[in-house]
Design an enzyme around this catalytic site. Structure first.
Site, mmCIF file in Angstrom:
data_model
loop_
_atom_site.group_PDB
_atom_site.id
_atom_site.type_symbol
_atom_site.label_atom_id
_atom_site.label_comp_id
_atom_site.label_asym_id
_atom_site.label_seq_id
_atom_site.Cartn_x
_atom_site.Cartn_y
_atom_site.Cartn_z
ATOM 1 N N ASP A 111 11.206 -3.450 2.539
ATOM 2 C CA ASP A 111 10.570 -4.711 2.914
ATOM 3 C C ASP A 111 11.346 -5.937 2.443
ATOM 4 O O ASP A 111 12.290 -5.833 1.653
ATOM 5 C CB ASP A 111 9.122 -4.768 2.386
ATOM 6 N N ASN B 4 -3.541 -1.880 -5.219
ATOM 7 C CA ASN B 4 -4.511 -1.681 -4.134
ATOM 8 C C ASN B 4 -4.115 -0.517 -3.221
ATOM 9 O O ASN B 4 -4.711 -0.334 -2.164
ATOM 10 C CB ASN B 4 -4.678 -2.968 -3.310
HETATM 11 C C1 F6R Z 1 8.568 -2.800 -3.014
HETATM 12 C C2 F6R Z 1 7.346 -2.390 -2.351
HETATM 13 C C3 F6R Z 1 6.019 -2.375 -3.024
HETATM 14 C C4 F6R Z 1 6.078 -1.993 -4.507
HETATM 15 C C5 F6R Z 1 4.689 -2.069 -5.127
HETATM 16 C C6 F6R Z 1 4.716 -1.771 -6.610
HETATM 17 O O1 F6R Z 1 9.672 -2.739 -2.149
HETATM 18 O O2 F6R Z 1 7.415 -2.090 -1.205
HETATM 19 O O3 F6R Z 1 5.164 -1.498 -2.335
HETATM 20 O O4 F6R Z 1 6.585 -0.710 -4.621
HETATM 21 O O5 F6R Z 1 4.143 -3.337 -4.940
HETATM 22 O O6 F6R Z 1 5.403 -2.801 -7.263
HETATM 23 P P1 F6R Z 1 5.855 -2.654 -8.775
HETATM 24 O O7 F6R Z 1 6.830 -1.550 -8.817
HETATM 25 O O8 F6R Z 1 6.479 -3.973 -9.136
HETATM 26 O O9 F6R Z 1 4.624 -2.332 -9.568
#
Ligand code: F6R
Length: 243
Positions: free
Chosen positions: A67, A135
Protein backbone atom coordinates in the site's frame (compact mmCIF):
# COMPACT_ATOMS: atom_id res chain seq x y z
CA UNK A 1 -3.34 -21.39 9.46
CA UNK A 2 -0.17 -22.39 11.22
CA UNK A 3 0.69 -20.51 14.39
CA UNK A 4 4.15 -20.00 15.84
CA UNK A 5 4.44 -18.30 19.22
CA UNK A 6 7.73 -16.78 20.37
CA UNK A 7 8.93 -15.83 23.85
CA UNK A 8 10.68 -12.73 22.59
CA UNK A 9 10.53 -10.39 19.62
CA UNK A 10 14.13 -11.05 18.59
CA UNK A 11 13.57 -14.75 17.92
CA UNK A 12 10.28 -13.96 16.17
CA UNK A 13 11.99 -11.60 13.73
CA UNK A 14 14.89 -13.98 13.19
CA UNK A 15 12.44 -16.75 12.28
CA UNK A 16 10.45 -14.62 9.82
CA UNK A 17 13.63 -13.26 8.22
CA UNK A 18 15.00 -16.80 7.87
CA UNK A 19 11.82 -17.92 6.12
CA UNK A 20 12.27 -15.11 3.56
CA UNK A 21 16.00 -15.75 3.18
CA UNK A 22 15.37 -19.46 2.56
CA UNK A 23 12.66 -18.60 0.03
CA UNK A 24 14.99 -16.23 -1.85
CA UNK A 25 17.77 -18.83 -1.90
CA UNK A 26 15.35 -21.50 -3.17
CA UNK A 27 13.98 -19.24 -5.93
CA UNK A 28 16.35 -16.38 -6.87
CA UNK A 29 13.68 -14.69 -9.06
CA UNK A 30 11.00 -14.94 -6.35
CA UNK A 31 8.18 -12.39 -6.23
CA UNK A 32 7.82 -11.05 -2.70
CA UNK A 33 4.89 -9.09 -1.27
CA UNK A 34 6.07 -6.68 1.42
CA UNK A 35 4.56 -4.61 4.21
CA UNK A 36 5.48 -1.37 5.96
CA UNK A 37 4.76 -0.33 9.56
CA UNK A 38 6.50 -1.26 12.78
CA UNK A 39 5.82 -5.01 12.60
CA UNK A 40 8.32 -5.97 9.86
CA UNK A 41 11.07 -3.46 10.73
CA UNK A 42 13.36 -5.80 12.66
CA UNK A 43 12.66 -8.61 10.21
CA UNK A 44 14.06 -6.32 7.51
CA UNK A 45 17.07 -5.51 9.72
CA UNK A 46 17.76 -9.25 9.99
CA UNK A 47 17.49 -9.67 6.22
CA UNK A 48 19.96 -6.82 5.66
CA UNK A 49 22.37 -8.25 8.23
CA UNK A 50 22.20 -11.66 6.54
CA UNK A 51 22.79 -10.08 3.12
CA UNK A 52 25.82 -8.18 4.39
CA UNK A 53 27.33 -11.08 6.29
CA UNK A 54 26.35 -14.06 4.16
CA UNK A 55 25.74 -12.49 0.77
CA UNK A 56 22.21 -13.73 0.10
CA UNK A 57 21.54 -12.48 -3.42
CA UNK A 58 18.51 -10.30 -4.17
CA UNK A 59 19.54 -9.25 -7.68
CA UNK A 60 16.77 -11.31 -9.30
CA UNK A 61 14.04 -10.67 -6.73
CA UNK A 62 10.91 -8.66 -7.58
CA UNK A 63 8.82 -7.03 -4.83
CA UNK A 64 5.34 -5.55 -4.54
CA UNK A 65 4.33 -3.55 -1.49
CA UNK A 66 0.87 -3.66 -0.05
CA UNK A 67 0.00 0.00 0.00
CA UNK A 68 0.81 3.71 -0.20
CA UNK A 69 -0.78 6.91 1.03
CA UNK A 70 -2.50 9.02 -1.60
CA UNK A 71 -0.93 12.44 -1.96
CA UNK A 72 2.58 11.66 -0.72
CA UNK A 73 5.52 11.70 -3.11
CA UNK A 74 7.94 8.79 -2.78
CA UNK A 75 10.50 11.22 -1.39
CA UNK A 76 8.22 12.21 1.53
CA UNK A 77 9.67 10.79 4.74
CA UNK A 78 6.32 9.23 5.67
CA UNK A 79 5.62 7.68 2.28
CA UNK A 80 5.82 3.93 2.15
CA UNK A 81 8.21 4.11 -0.82
CA UNK A 82 10.62 6.11 1.35
CA UNK A 83 10.13 3.66 4.24
CA UNK A 84 10.92 0.66 2.03
CA UNK A 85 14.00 2.25 0.46
CA UNK A 86 15.46 3.24 3.81
CA UNK A 87 14.34 0.19 5.85
CA UNK A 88 15.12 -2.57 3.37
CA UNK A 89 15.91 -1.98 -0.29
CA UNK A 90 18.98 0.25 0.20
CA UNK A 91 20.51 -2.45 2.40
CA UNK A 92 20.14 -5.23 -0.19
CA UNK A 93 21.47 -5.70 -3.73
CA UNK A 94 18.00 -5.44 -5.27
CA UNK A 95 17.73 -3.05 -8.25
CA UNK A 96 15.18 -0.40 -7.27
CA UNK A 97 13.37 -0.84 -10.58
CA UNK A 98 12.47 -4.37 -9.47
CA UNK A 99 10.75 -2.97 -6.37
CA UNK A 100 7.14 -1.87 -6.72
CA UNK A 101 5.24 0.36 -4.32
CA UNK A 102 1.95 1.73 -5.65
CA UNK A 103 2.27 5.43 -6.41
CA UNK A 104 0.01 7.73 -4.43
CA UNK A 105 0.39 10.48 -7.02
CA UNK A 106 -1.38 10.70 -10.36
CA UNK A 107 -4.42 8.94 -11.81
CA UNK A 108 -4.91 6.53 -8.93
CA UNK A 109 -7.50 4.36 -10.66
CA UNK A 110 -5.08 3.82 -13.52
CA UNK A 111 -2.30 3.13 -11.00
CA UNK A 112 -4.42 0.42 -9.32
CA UNK A 113 -5.20 -1.26 -12.63
CA UNK A 114 -1.56 -1.18 -13.76
CA UNK A 115 -0.40 -2.56 -10.39
CA UNK A 116 -2.64 -5.61 -10.69
CA UNK A 117 -1.53 -6.16 -14.29
CA UNK A 118 2.10 -5.99 -13.27
CA UNK A 119 1.59 -8.54 -10.47
CA UNK A 120 -0.13 -10.87 -12.95
CA UNK A 121 2.58 -10.34 -15.57
CA UNK A 122 5.29 -11.71 -13.26
CA UNK A 123 3.21 -14.75 -12.35
CA UNK A 124 1.70 -13.52 -9.05
CA UNK A 125 3.15 -13.14 -5.57
CA UNK A 126 5.06 -16.13 -4.23
CA UNK A 127 5.45 -15.02 -0.62
CA UNK A 128 3.55 -12.18 1.06
CA UNK A 129 4.48 -10.56 4.38
CA UNK A 130 1.66 -8.97 6.39
CA UNK A 131 1.08 -7.03 9.59
CA UNK A 132 -2.38 -6.61 11.07
CA UNK A 133 -4.19 -3.50 12.29
CA UNK A 134 -5.84 -3.43 15.72
CA UNK A 135 -9.15 -3.46 13.80
CA UNK A 136 -8.09 -6.50 11.78
CA UNK A 137 -7.11 -4.68 8.60
CA UNK A 138 -4.55 -6.24 6.25
CA UNK A 139 -2.93 -3.86 3.83
CA UNK A 140 -5.27 -0.91 4.13
CA UNK A 141 -8.32 -3.14 3.70
CA UNK A 142 -10.41 -1.80 6.54
CA UNK A 143 -13.39 -3.64 8.13
CA UNK A 144 -16.24 -3.85 5.64
CA UNK A 145 -13.96 -4.23 2.59
CA UNK A 146 -15.28 -6.85 0.21
CA UNK A 147 -13.26 -10.06 0.16
CA UNK A 148 -13.14 -9.98 -3.65
CA UNK A 149 -11.31 -6.64 -3.94
CA UNK A 150 -8.18 -6.11 -5.97
CA UNK A 151 -5.84 -3.10 -5.79
CA UNK A 152 -8.08 -0.10 -5.09
CA UNK A 153 -8.38 3.30 -3.44
CA UNK A 154 -9.61 3.25 0.12
CA UNK A 155 -10.50 5.73 2.85
CA UNK A 156 -8.64 5.12 6.12
CA UNK A 157 -10.73 4.68 9.26
CA UNK A 158 -10.39 7.10 12.16
CA UNK A 159 -8.73 4.27 14.17
CA UNK A 160 -6.05 3.82 11.52
CA UNK A 161 -5.51 7.57 11.15
CA UNK A 162 -5.07 7.89 14.92
CA UNK A 163 -2.78 4.84 14.94
CA UNK A 164 -0.54 6.41 12.29
CA UNK A 165 -0.62 9.97 13.65
CA UNK A 166 2.50 9.30 15.73
CA UNK A 167 4.55 9.36 12.54
CA UNK A 168 3.22 12.76 11.38
CA UNK A 169 3.39 16.29 12.78
CA UNK A 170 -0.28 16.09 13.72
CA UNK A 171 -3.34 13.93 13.13
CA UNK A 172 -4.47 16.47 10.52
CA UNK A 173 -1.44 15.81 8.35
CA UNK A 174 -2.09 12.03 8.13
CA UNK A 175 -3.40 11.31 4.60
CA UNK A 176 -7.03 10.16 4.65
CA UNK A 177 -6.84 7.86 1.64
CA UNK A 178 -4.54 5.16 0.38
CA UNK A 179 -3.98 2.78 -2.50
CA UNK A 180 -3.97 -0.81 -1.27
CA UNK A 181 -3.72 -4.28 -2.71
CA UNK A 182 -7.15 -5.84 -2.35
CA UNK A 183 -8.04 -8.80 -0.19
CA UNK A 184 -8.29 -11.07 -3.22
CA UNK A 185 -4.84 -9.87 -4.35
CA UNK A 186 -3.45 -10.88 -0.95
CA UNK A 187 -5.31 -14.21 -0.94
CA UNK A 188 -3.81 -15.04 -4.35
CA UNK A 189 -0.30 -15.06 -2.83
CA UNK A 190 0.99 -18.62 -2.76
CA UNK A 191 2.37 -18.30 0.76
CA UNK A 192 1.73 -15.73 3.53
CA UNK A 193 3.50 -14.83 6.79
CA UNK A 194 1.77 -12.47 9.23
CA UNK A 195 3.62 -10.80 12.10
CA UNK A 196 1.87 -9.51 15.23
CA UNK A 197 3.25 -8.69 18.62
CA UNK A 198 2.16 -6.82 21.72
CA UNK A 199 -1.10 -6.87 23.72
CA UNK A 200 -2.68 -4.24 21.42
CA UNK A 201 -2.96 -6.90 18.71
CA UNK A 202 -4.36 -9.69 20.95
CA UNK A 203 -8.07 -9.08 20.28
CA UNK A 204 -7.53 -8.85 16.50
CA UNK A 205 -5.52 -12.10 16.55
CA UNK A 206 -8.21 -13.84 18.60
CA UNK A 207 -10.94 -12.69 16.21
CA UNK A 208 -9.02 -13.54 13.05
CA UNK A 209 -8.17 -17.06 14.28
CA UNK A 210 -11.12 -18.09 16.45
CA UNK A 211 -13.88 -15.84 15.13
CA UNK A 212 -16.16 -16.20 12.12
CA UNK A 213 -14.89 -15.36 8.64
CA UNK A 214 -16.44 -11.98 8.10
CA UNK A 215 -15.69 -8.84 6.10
CA UNK A 216 -15.92 -6.94 9.40
CA UNK A 217 -12.66 -8.69 10.39
CA UNK A 218 -10.65 -8.59 7.12
CA UNK A 219 -7.81 -10.83 8.36
CA UNK A 220 -10.30 -13.63 9.18
CA UNK A 221 -10.30 -14.55 5.46
CA UNK A 222 -6.79 -15.94 6.00
CA UNK A 223 -8.49 -18.94 7.67
CA UNK A 224 -9.27 -19.96 4.06
CA UNK A 225 -5.69 -19.54 2.78
CA UNK A 226 -3.83 -22.81 2.24
CA UNK A 227 -0.35 -21.69 3.37
CA UNK A 228 -0.43 -18.95 6.00
CA UNK A 229 1.78 -18.84 9.10
CA UNK A 230 1.23 -16.41 11.98
CA UNK A 231 4.31 -15.28 13.86
CA UNK A 232 3.15 -14.07 17.27
CA UNK A 233 4.65 -13.15 20.60
CA UNK A 234 3.03 -14.34 23.84
CA UNK A 235 1.14 -11.07 24.26
CA UNK A 236 -0.44 -11.09 20.81
CA UNK A 237 -1.35 -14.77 21.29
CA UNK A 238 -2.73 -14.28 24.81
CA UNK A 239 -6.43 -14.44 23.91
CA UNK A 240 -6.27 -17.42 21.53
CA UNK A 241 -8.56 -20.29 22.54
CA UNK A 242 -6.55 -23.46 21.99
CA UNK A 243 -2.87 -22.91 22.78
C1 F6R B 1 1.43 -1.81 6.12
C2 F6R B 1 0.06 -2.29 6.18
C3 F6R B 1 -0.73 -2.34 7.44
C4 F6R B 1 0.10 -2.68 8.69
C5 F6R B 1 -0.78 -2.64 9.93
C6 F6R B 1 0.02 -2.89 11.19
O1 F6R B 1 1.93 -1.85 4.81
O2 F6R B 1 -0.45 -2.63 5.17
O3 F6R B 1 -1.77 -3.28 7.29
O4 F6R B 1 0.66 -3.93 8.53
O5 F6R B 1 -1.41 -1.41 10.05
O6 F6R B 1 0.89 -1.81 11.39
P1 F6R B 1 2.06 -1.89 12.46
O7 F6R B 1 2.98 -2.95 12.00
O8 F6R B 1 2.71 -0.54 12.44
O9 F6R B 1 1.43 -2.24 13.77
Amino acid sequence: MQIQIFQDKESLHRAVAQMFIDAVKAKPNIVLGLATGSSPLETYENMIKDHQEKGTDYSGVVTFNLDEYIGLEGTHSQSYRYFMNTSLFNGLNIPLDQTNVPSGIGDVNEICKAYEEKITSVGGIDFQLLGIGTNGHIGFNEPGTSFDTRTHVTALTQETIEGNARFFESEDSVPKKAVTMGIQTIMDAKKIALIAYGSKKAAAIRDMVNGPITEMMPASILQNHSDTTLFLDEEAAALLKAR
